[in-house]
Design a protein around this motif. Structure first.
Motif, PDB file in Angstrom:
ATOM      1  N   ARG A  15       0.816  -1.218   0.000  1.00 42.02           N
ATOM      2  CA  ARG A  15       0.000   0.000   0.000  1.00 42.02           C
ATOM      3  C   ARG A  15       0.857   1.278   0.000  1.00 42.02           C
ATOM      4  N   MET A  16       1.931   1.246  -0.769  1.00 40.73           N
ATOM      5  CA  MET A  16       2.798   2.422  -0.866  1.00 40.73           C
ATOM      6  C   MET A  16       2.140   3.507  -1.714  1.00 40.73           C
ATOM      7  N   LYS A  17       2.543   4.759  -1.426  1.00 42.33           N
ATOM      8  CA  LYS A  17       1.999   5.916  -2.124  1.00 42.33           C
ATOM      9  C   LYS A  17       3.147   6.771  -2.658  1.00 42.33           C
ATOM     10  N   PRO A  18       2.858   7.699  -3.574  1.00 42.47           N
ATOM     11  CA  PRO A  18       3.927   8.572  -4.084  1.00 42.47           C
ATOM     12  C   PRO A  18       4.723   9.207  -2.952  1.00 42.47           C
ATOM     13  N   GLY A  19       6.046   9.163  -3.093  1.00 41.21           N
ATOM     14  CA  GLY A  19       6.926   9.673  -2.049  1.00 41.21           C
ATOM     15  C   GLY A  19       7.526   8.577  -1.187  1.00 41.21           C
ATOM     16  N   ASP A  20       6.864   7.399  -1.136  1.00 39.35           N
ATOM     17  CA  ASP A  20       7.399   6.278  -0.364  1.00 39.35           C
ATOM     18  C   ASP A  20       8.594   5.669  -1.084  1.00 39.35           C
ATOM     19  N   GLN A  21       9.526   5.158  -0.305  1.00 45.77           N
ATOM     20  CA  GLN A  21      10.719   4.538  -0.863  1.00 45.77           C
ATOM     21  C   GLN A  21      10.725   3.038  -0.614  1.00 45.77           C
ATOM     22  N   PHE A  22      11.402   2.309  -1.506  1.00 41.82           N
ATOM     23  CA  PHE A  22      11.553   0.868  -1.358  1.00 41.82           C
ATOM     24  C   PHE A  22      12.851   0.448  -2.026  1.00 41.82           C
ATOM     25  N   GLU A  23      13.281  -0.773  -1.754  1.00 44.06           N
ATOM     26  CA  GLU A  23      14.527  -1.276  -2.309  1.00 44.06           C
ATOM     27  C   GLU A  23      14.257  -2.366  -3.335  1.00 44.06           C
ATOM     28  N   ILE A  24      15.045  -2.388  -4.394  1.00 46.33           N
ATOM     29  CA  ILE A  24      15.018  -3.480  -5.353  1.00 46.33           C
ATOM     30  C   ILE A  24      16.459  -3.935  -5.594  1.00 46.33           C
ATOM     31  N   VAL A  25      16.604  -5.164  -6.068  1.00 49.11           N
ATOM     32  CA  VAL A  25      17.924  -5.680  -6.420  1.00 49.11           C
ATOM     33  C   VAL A  25      18.034  -5.692  -7.932  1.00 49.11           C
ATOM     34  N   ALA A  26      19.018  -4.970  -8.466  1.00 43.49           N
ATOM     35  CA  ALA A  26      19.206  -4.885  -9.911  1.00 43.49           C
ATOM     36  C   ALA A  26      19.935  -6.119 -10.428  1.00 43.49           C
ATOM     37  N   ALA A  27      20.076  -6.194 -11.740  1.00 42.68           N
ATOM     38  CA  ALA A  27      20.731  -7.346 -12.359  1.00 42.68           C
ATOM     39  C   ALA A  27      22.185  -7.491 -11.929  1.00 42.68           C
ATOM     40  N   ASP A  28      22.807  -6.361 -11.548  1.00 42.35           N
ATOM     41  CA  ASP A  28      24.200  -6.407 -11.091  1.00 42.35           C
ATOM     42  C   ASP A  28      24.316  -6.802  -9.621  1.00 42.35           C
ATOM     43  N   LYS A  29      23.185  -7.203  -9.004  1.00 38.19           N
ATOM     44  CA  LYS A  29      23.113  -7.639  -7.606  1.00 38.19           C
ATOM     45  C   LYS A  29      23.389  -6.503  -6.621  1.00 38.19           C
ATOM     46  N   LYS A  30      23.201  -5.275  -7.082  1.00 45.25           N
ATOM     47  CA  LYS A  30      23.318  -4.131  -6.196  1.00 45.25           C
ATOM     48  C   LYS A  30      21.927  -3.676  -5.777  1.00 45.25           C
ATOM     49  N   VAL A  31      21.821  -3.254  -4.531  1.00 44.30           N
ATOM     50  CA  VAL A  31      20.541  -2.796  -4.000  1.00 44.30           C
ATOM     51  C   VAL A  31      20.324  -1.338  -4.388  1.00 44.30           C
ATOM     52  N   THR A  32      19.178  -1.075  -4.980  1.00 40.27           N
ATOM     53  CA  THR A  32      18.838   0.284  -5.421  1.00 40.27           C
ATOM     54  C   THR A  32      17.641   0.781  -4.635  1.00 40.27           C
ATOM     55  N   VAL A  33      17.766   1.979  -4.066  1.00 43.42           N
ATOM     56  CA  VAL A  33      16.646   2.610  -3.364  1.00 43.42           C
ATOM     57  C   VAL A  33      15.828   3.396  -4.386  1.00 43.42           C
ATOM     58  N   MET A  34      14.542   3.073  -4.465  1.00 42.34           N
ATOM     59  CA  MET A  34      13.628   3.720  -5.407  1.00 42.34           C
ATOM     60  C   MET A  34      12.591   4.541  -4.644  1.00 42.34           C
ATOM     61  N   GLN A  35      12.075   5.563  -5.314  1.00 40.65           N
ATOM     62  CA  GLN A  35      10.987   6.353  -4.726  1.00 40.65           C
ATOM     63  C   GLN A  35       9.830   6.424  -5.704  1.00 40.65           C
ATOM     64  N   LEU A  36       8.633   6.066  -5.206  1.00 38.47           N
ATOM     65  CA  LEU A  36       7.449   6.134  -6.053  1.00 38.47           C
ATOM     66  C   LEU A  36       7.145   7.582  -6.415  1.00 38.47           C
ATOM     67  N   GLU A  37       6.833   7.809  -7.697  1.00 38.65           N
ATOM     68  CA  GLU A  37       6.509   9.162  -8.143  1.00 38.65           C
ATOM     69  C   GLU A  37       5.052   9.296  -8.561  1.00 38.65           C
ATOM     70  N   ARG A  38       4.555   8.287  -9.291  1.00 34.07           N
ATOM     71  CA  ARG A  38       3.175   8.355  -9.784  1.00 34.07           C
ATOM     72  C   ARG A  38       2.552   6.976  -9.715  1.00 34.07           C
ATOM     73  N   VAL A  39       1.320   6.913  -9.192  1.00 33.75           N
ATOM     74  CA  VAL A  39       0.625   5.636  -9.042  1.00 33.75           C
ATOM     75  C   VAL A  39      -0.768   5.749  -9.641  1.00 33.75           C
ATOM     76  N   THR A  40      -1.116   4.782 -10.503  1.00 29.45           N
ATOM     77  CA  THR A  40      -2.473   4.692 -11.054  1.00 29.45           C
ATOM     78  C   THR A  40      -3.059   3.348 -10.630  1.00 29.45           C
ATOM     79  N   ASP A  41      -4.235   3.035 -11.161  1.00 29.26           N
ATOM     80  CA  ASP A  41      -4.894   1.779 -10.786  1.00 29.26           C
ATOM     81  C   ASP A  41      -4.123   0.555 -11.262  1.00 29.26           C
ATOM     82  N   HIS A  42      -3.338   0.678 -12.300  1.00 30.24           N
ATOM     83  CA  HIS A  42      -2.689  -0.503 -12.874  1.00 30.24           C
ATOM     84  C   HIS A  42      -1.190  -0.344 -13.118  1.00 30.24           C
TER      85      HIS A  42
END
Length: 237
Positions: A15-42
């Motif tokens: 239930r994240m909203k614009p402005g919330d941050q989360f982490e993903i692991v990229a193909a290079d196995k490095k952790v990237t911090v992302m921030q949601l900017e725009r959210v729609t229904d899909h």
């Protein structure tokens, strides 16, 4: 644009909203911090904030090989051992295994285990998702790629064997420069243990017969003991 799977987890599940941050692991196995900017229904878009250099993987590659046990023990093993740093899982029908995975069930079983592993990897902030495979018996497991081989042997523990694991860890600690290239396979029996024929096969293939302390552990507990011991010895001491 976020991939559908990431969108579902971040927006629908968390239930994240614009402005919330989360982490993903990229193909290079490095952790990237992302921030949601725009959210729609899909769909949703996010921007990269920063990349992190997480050191969360065990310095040693570890494959946990287990004889099939009853009920949902395989589920429990892959979940907890993923959190403790195992990189690969192998299940096999042991001579003393009560349950068997027939060919019609193997695909579904592995799919379920992969799902559990993925969830546990996210929980533990792992940068790689462990693999899992199944073999019809212990002799089908390919052994060529392993530089270290051990089997948790109940009879060794009963006889008071206490040196083999300590010697293995000591040898690994001396290989700091090359430890990332080392790969340990640790074999654990099902509830009934490892049969004499399996023990002889493992002996013939240079496995160390290893006791895990004076107490006899359940089939699902022994792998956790080993991973905890390796983590303490190789990461914390």
């Amino acid at each position: 644009m976020l991939p559908a799977e990431v969108y579902h987890h971040a927006v629908i599940v968390m239930r994240m909203k614009p402005g919330d941050q989360f982490e993903i692991v990229a193909a290079d196995k490095k952790v990237t911090v992302m921030q949601l900017e725009r959210v729609t229904d899909h769909a949703a878009t996010a921007r990269v904030c920063k990349k992190l250099e997480h050191t969360v993987e065990l310095p040693l590659q570890v494959t946990i090989a287990c004889g099939l046990s009853k009920k949902d023990k395989a589920d429990w093993i892959v979940q907890k051992a993923t959190e403790l740093g195992a990189q690969h899982f192998v299940f096999f029908a042991g001579d003393y295994s009560i349950v068997k995975w027939d060919k019609n069930k193997q695909g579904k079983k592995l799919t379920r285990l992969n799902k559990i592993i993925k969830g546990a990897s996210e929980q533990a902030h792992r940068v790689m998702v462990p693999t899992v495979s199944y073999f019809e018996n212990i002799k089908k497991i390919p052994l060529e790629k392993y530089s270290e081989k051990m089997v948790a042997y109940e009879e060794a523990a009963k006889e008071g064997e206490t040196a083999v694991l300590a010697q293995l860890v000591s040898r690994l600690k001396k290989q700091k420069e090359t430890i990332a290239k080392q790969h340990l396979i640790a074999v654990f029996g099902p509830e009934g243990g490892i049969s004499p024929a399996e023990v002889q096969y493992l002996r013939d293939n240079d496995f160390l017969l290893t006791g895990l302390g004076p107490r006899i552990m359940r089939a699902e507990t022994a792998p956790m003991y080993l991973l905890s011991a390796l983590s303490f010895s190789l990461e914390l001491s």
